[in-house]
Motif scaffolding. Structure first.
Motif, mmCIF file in Angstrom:
data_model
loop_
_atom_site.group_PDB
_atom_site.id
_atom_site.type_symbol
_atom_site.label_atom_id
_atom_site.label_comp_id
_atom_site.label_asym_id
_atom_site.label_seq_id
_atom_site.Cartn_x
_atom_site.Cartn_y
_atom_site.Cartn_z
ATOM 1 N N ARG A 45 0.857 -1.177 0.000
ATOM 2 C CA ARG A 45 0.000 0.000 0.000
ATOM 3 C C ARG A 45 0.896 1.230 0.000
ATOM 4 O O ARG A 45 2.049 1.166 0.418
ATOM 5 N N SER A 47 1.507 4.999 1.287
ATOM 6 C CA SER A 47 1.159 6.031 2.267
ATOM 7 C C SER A 47 1.276 7.401 1.600
ATOM 8 O O SER A 47 1.818 7.531 0.493
ATOM 9 N N PHE A 72 -4.205 12.405 -3.699
ATOM 10 C CA PHE A 72 -4.102 11.173 -2.919
ATOM 11 C C PHE A 72 -5.491 10.713 -2.478
ATOM 12 O O PHE A 72 -5.864 9.554 -2.653
ATOM 13 N N ASP A 73 -6.265 11.635 -1.914
ATOM 14 C CA ASP A 73 -7.602 11.297 -1.416
ATOM 15 C C ASP A 73 -8.551 10.884 -2.536
ATOM 16 O O ASP A 73 -9.439 10.057 -2.316
ATOM 17 N N ASP A 76 -7.570 7.257 -3.116
ATOM 18 C CA ASP A 76 -7.874 6.445 -1.935
ATOM 19 C C ASP A 76 -9.391 6.390 -1.735
ATOM 20 O O ASP A 76 -9.950 7.009 -0.838
ATOM 21 N N THR A 77 -10.057 5.626 -2.567
ATOM 22 C CA THR A 77 -11.522 5.643 -2.589
ATOM 23 C C THR A 77 -12.168 4.980 -1.375
ATOM 24 O O THR A 77 -13.319 5.274 -1.064
ATOM 25 N N HIS A 79 -10.982 5.430 1.577
ATOM 26 C CA HIS A 79 -10.636 6.378 2.654
ATOM 27 C C HIS A 79 -9.926 5.694 3.820
ATOM 28 O O HIS A 79 -10.122 6.070 4.967
ATOM 29 N N TYR A 82 -4.468 4.953 2.884
ATOM 30 C CA TYR A 82 -3.435 4.375 2.033
ATOM 31 C C TYR A 82 -4.034 4.136 0.651
ATOM 32 O O TYR A 82 -5.240 3.905 0.521
ATOM 33 N N ILE A 83 -3.184 4.141 -0.363
ATOM 34 C CA ILE A 83 -3.628 3.786 -1.711
ATOM 35 C C ILE A 83 -3.290 2.322 -1.940
ATOM 36 O O ILE A 83 -2.134 1.915 -1.800
ATOM 37 N N GLU A 87 -7.192 0.248 -6.065
ATOM 38 C CA GLU A 87 -7.646 1.641 -6.215
ATOM 39 C C GLU A 87 -6.911 2.323 -7.356
ATOM 40 O O GLU A 87 -7.507 3.106 -8.118
#
Length: 93
Positions: A45, A47, A72-73, A76-77, A79, A82-83, A87
């Motif tokens: 993942r 960060s 990033f957000d 990061d669906t 929420h 982390y990605i 995603e």
């Protein structure tokens, strides 16, 4: 994944779809490689700090933290902070 899933609805790839499938597989492999490079601690993942460092590596170090956080957000669906690779695929495939 939606594009790739469309191919498999019938269970078979037609000859005319094969080139596109190969292109998608190549692109998927490139995304996987980039994800692995960004995931410096190898926890599968990304960060926010890894994401930020990644932008610096590709020469986009002049982007503000607020802009990076918004990007990033948006990836990061779930929420979770982390990605995840799925995603990334959902965002870019």
């Amino acid at each position: 994944f939606l594009i790739v899933e469309c191919f498999f609805l019938g269970g078979f790839i037609e000859y005319k779809e094969f080139r596109l499938l190969l292109q998608l597989l190549y692109y998927y492999n490139e995304l996987s490689s980039l994800f692995t490079q960004l995931d410096t601690n190898k926890d599968k993942r990304i960060s926010f700090s890894e994401f930020k460092k990644g932008h610096g590596l590709i020469g986009q170090s002049n982007v503000s933290d607020a802009q990076l956080r918004r990007e990033f957000d948006s990836i990061d669906t779930n929420h979770g902070g982390y990605i995840l690779f799925d995603e990334v695929c959902s965002q870019f495939l």
